[in-house]
Write a protein that holds these residues in place. Sequence first.
Motif, PDB file in Angstrom:
ATOM      1  N   LEU A 244       0.820  -1.201   0.000  1.00 21.79           N
ATOM      2  CA  LEU A 244       0.000   0.000   0.000  1.00 21.79           C
ATOM      3  C   LEU A 244       0.864   1.266   0.000  1.00 21.79           C
ATOM      4  CD1 LEU A 244      -2.959   0.355  -0.169  1.00 21.79           C
ATOM      5  CD2 LEU A 244      -3.125   0.114   2.273  1.00 21.79           C
ATOM      6  N   LYS A 245       1.944   1.204   0.755  1.00 20.01           N
ATOM      7  CA  LYS A 245       2.781   2.401   0.846  1.00 20.01           C
ATOM      8  C   LYS A 245       3.467   2.734  -0.477  1.00 20.01           C
ATOM      9  CE  LYS A 245       5.023   1.586   4.581  1.00 20.01           C
ATOM     10  NZ  LYS A 245       5.606   1.252   5.793  1.00 20.01           N
ATOM     11  N   VAL A 248       2.345   5.802  -2.694  1.00 21.19           N
ATOM     12  CA  VAL A 248       2.591   7.217  -2.378  1.00 21.19           C
ATOM     13  C   VAL A 248       3.474   7.906  -3.427  1.00 21.19           C
ATOM     14  CG1 VAL A 248       3.468   8.847  -0.674  1.00 21.19           C
ATOM     15  CG2 VAL A 248       2.088   6.902   0.071  1.00 21.19           C
TER      16      VAL A 248
ATOM     17  N   LEU B 129       0.161  12.096   2.959  1.00 21.80           N
ATOM     18  CA  LEU B 129      -0.604  10.886   2.672  1.00 21.80           C
ATOM     19  C   LEU B 129      -0.053   9.669   3.418  1.00 21.80           C
ATOM     20  CD1 LEU B 129      -2.785   9.378   1.073  1.00 21.80           C
ATOM     21  CD2 LEU B 129      -1.205   9.251  -0.854  1.00 21.80           C
ATOM     22  N   THR B 130       1.264   9.595   3.504  1.00 24.29           N
ATOM     23  CA  THR B 130       1.854   8.443   4.182  1.00 24.29           C
ATOM     24  C   THR B 130       1.324   8.324   5.610  1.00 24.29           C
ATOM     25  OG1 THR B 130       3.829   8.782   2.860  1.00 24.29           O
ATOM     26  CG2 THR B 130       4.049   7.341   4.752  1.00 24.29           C
ATOM     27  N   ILE B 133      -2.242   7.008   5.508  1.00 20.99           N
ATOM     28  CA  ILE B 133      -2.297   5.573   5.197  1.00 20.99           C
ATOM     29  C   ILE B 133      -1.920   4.767   6.434  1.00 20.99           C
ATOM     30  CG2 ILE B 133      -1.153   3.725   3.897  1.00 20.99           C
ATOM     31  CD1 ILE B 133      -1.073   5.515   1.500  1.00 20.99           C
ATOM     32  N   GLU B 134      -0.888   5.229   7.132  1.00 23.08           N
ATOM     33  CA  GLU B 134      -0.467   4.517   8.342  1.00 23.08           C
ATOM     34  C   GLU B 134      -1.570   4.500   9.394  1.00 23.08           C
ATOM     35  OE1 GLU B 134       3.328   6.281   9.134  1.00 23.08           O
ATOM     36  OE2 GLU B 134       4.277   4.910   7.690  1.00 23.08           O
ATOM     37  N   LEU B 137      -3.981   1.860   8.413  1.00 26.21           N
ATOM     38  CA  LEU B 137      -3.405   0.520   8.552  1.00 26.21           C
ATOM     39  C   LEU B 137      -3.377   0.094  10.024  1.00 26.21           C
ATOM     40  CD1 LEU B 137      -0.477   0.530   5.953  1.00 26.21           C
ATOM     41  CD2 LEU B 137      -2.560  -0.849   5.882  1.00 26.21           C
TER      42      LEU B 137
END
Lengths: 720, 187
Positions: A244-245, A248, B129-130, B133-134, B137
């Motif tokens: 998923l990462k 980015v 964004l990272t 997303i984390e 998760l």
Amino acid sequence: MAAKEFRERLHKALNNASLRGALERFADSYIISREEVYRGKDFAALREKIAAIKGDAAGRYEELAAQFTRAVEARGGKVFRAHDAAAAREYIYQVAKEHGVTDVVKSKSFASEEIHLNEYLQERGITPHETDLAEWILQLMPGERPSHMVMPAIHLPKEEVARVFSRYLGEPVEPDIKNMVRIARRELRKKFLTAGMGISGANIAVAETGTIVICTNEGNARLATTVPPVHVAIVGYEKLVPKLKDIVPILEALPRSGTAQPITSYVTMITGPVPARKGDGEGIKELHVVLLDNGRTRMAADPVFKEALQCIRCASCTNVCPVFQLVSGQVYGYIYSGGIGSILTAFFNSLEDAADPQSLCIGCRRCAEVCPAKINIPDLVLKLRERVVEKQGLSRAYRIALHGVVAKPRLMHTMLRAASRLQGPVTHGRPFIRHLPLYFSSFTEGRSLPAIARVPLRDRVKNLEGALRKSRLRAAFYSGCVIDFVYPEIGEAVYKVLGREGVEVTFPQGQACCGAPAIYAGDRETAVSLAKLNIAALEEAKADVIVTACPTCAVALKKNFIELLAGDPAWEGRAKDLAARVKDFTQLVHELKKSEGSAPEGKGRDRGIVKVTYHDSCHFKRHLGLDRAAREVLTSQPGIELVEMRESDRCCGFGGSYSVKYPEISRPILERKLKNIMASGAEIVATDCPGCILQLRGGLDQTGSDIQVKHTAEILANKD
Amino acid sequence: MAQEDLIAAFTRQAGVMGAQILPVEGRRELGKALAEALKPCGRRAALFASPLVRETNLEEALTAAGFTVEKDGPDFAREADVGIVEFDYGIAETGTLAMDATALKARLAAMLPLTCVALLRTKRIRANLTEVIEAYLERGSWPGYFTLVTGPSRTADIERSLTIGVHGPERLLIVLVGDEGGDDRGR
Ligand code: SF4
Ligand code: SF4
């Protein structure tokens, strides 16, 4: 595709003023906005990341596909692995039939166009509606082709769109863009609300989670994947990434490179089936992911072309391509356009289909500079050309010129000398020489051509090679054909300047053509034999450095020879040894001056200041990376004022035999260059490539301009 | 970066991307401020019930101000003028909103009407964004339908002329709800 049909499309596009205007205006503003949107980002690091992620994924599609499938199925979705276009079409049709679907809404998808899904469904009574505005407009215009990967209808003026809408609605529509967008919203909303199935593509597919990622600005992909009860996503294997990462960096680069936006309005990530309206209540949507191979795994198994699977389809390579700007995507003929498009076409369609599109690349390397996936597009195009030639053979004329003459230096030199005697006084239709020596022809429109020198450099060197009192360095001069036979005076200038710097120069008489004409024509055999000839001849000179004043030759000696002879135990090492000793003339001068630490000399001031503008030759700047060195050398020369022209690093349209094959493309590229030169107000254009000199002198001569074109060596030699 | 700086960066960037920002200091003011801001947009509002909506009695506030509030039905949000949805996170770098939009009504309310009102707690603004997303998760299972929204719907397909509101909302109003009390961990 028939070559004739290709030529017809080419001429139609070149004559389409509104298409050309639109592409040029876009390309001009794109360059500026792209720079702005990347400001503060480390582009080099970003593209490294993307290339690493996608390159790694391309090495293990099978594993990622299996993981992706497990993840989607665990959520209740279905994954179908389609080996080819036919299998994909049929599967999608069966899904539609099962649900009694009559209307499908589609969000923009290259993959669906690649498999010709619309026609297939249409023939079976299912109506597909494109919902991306540009795609919908094109769909309403049978026979029309997309002209750009990201902005497919960029070539249509609003009046044309208004006519299309008027016809569709059966009532007059004004060419008012805002209002037309409103009409599209109204009409397509009806389709979204009634369609039985939505079809989308994907920009990225994540193996870890089974997620598909879709970027849009209009929001049509959200509607197509939300409103109808069934969703089919068509996903090429090359969209797979492990984690998923990993999305980015791709999401950072795709919109920035594509349309110079920091992000698209919508990024939609779908993981398995989700709630949807079913009948009057809520149920779970049906999700089908079609993983499309259609040549991709074959490409991934190909050590050379695997790299092209790193492509994220941002189209920035086409946005900066001087050829694309003239001919547009309509000419390339298949779904994917530009240099990268011809490579993809070779695998997704066939090598034959890629033959014409690949030949459009002039090799300026501009695309490689901007590609966020770090794909070396022009080199891949050359490799592709080689395969086309392997399969289809060279044209007769090329075969004779390359195998029969260029590959036999003695014969070629004899013929050139004969030509120089035969050409007589300066007349129209005089013979000429190109990078591919020996094309006696009359493509002189828009560019005068030089005559062949009466005495080639190889005969003049006797008078130039005096022993130096104290020599710092022994150099062998590799002149290349153009300097040898057309511009020996550049060679003389090289001798003069290097002599002054204490370099002893020799001219190995056994040297032959560097093979570039053969390489760019896809004739590997001739290139290999020339590489060996040259290596042997240059070794004999026992020099510390091999100097060239032609960047194309430098690239051949430094890079191509090694590639051509790789795996040949007798030659590989010798090619590498030679390559390590090759230096461009200007680079050598730059280094010598630096090591001397010499301050600019005051001499020559009294002659006044000359305004010089610098033209960056494609190979010189993008392969050798010497653009700054050349400017430093020039500005350290007293009496010179460097004035930069606009777009100094834009191709001049020469491209060796390209200008013979596609004079109709080469000419307008040259015209733009000439305009920029004239606007700079310079009296002299300096450049480091004899090919560019040939092209620019010819062009300036035709316009009657008295701006001179000089090799950097000639400018340096001129001081007392 | 301090939260105030993130809020400032988010506000600036979302504005650049074409969104309108309505800062509301505390949850108590939300209903009134929103009703006032929505006056020119029409009276039919599709409302997706979320914790913030419930905590602030937004439905009552809107009804009291004369809005027709739609919360359900097979044609949910199709005819509404305004769709009101709470987003989970804001991303300062790009002025982007992020939401787990697996719930059908959350999606419909955010997509179909011409005006989209995005409620966002200022505490939920992250740098990039990272980080977002984390955050998802960490919750465990990744959302079925995850959405990032930046500015209104747009197209430049005709003569590259930028036009707003082609399939999605023409107007994106982000209501930044201050952190005066209450839960910030959200859903
Ligand atoms: S090398 Fe130049 S001509 Fe060839 S595809 Fe790239 S930009 Fe176009
Ligand atoms: S080749 Fe590179 S620049 Fe061209 S579309 Fe692909 S990723 Fe973009």
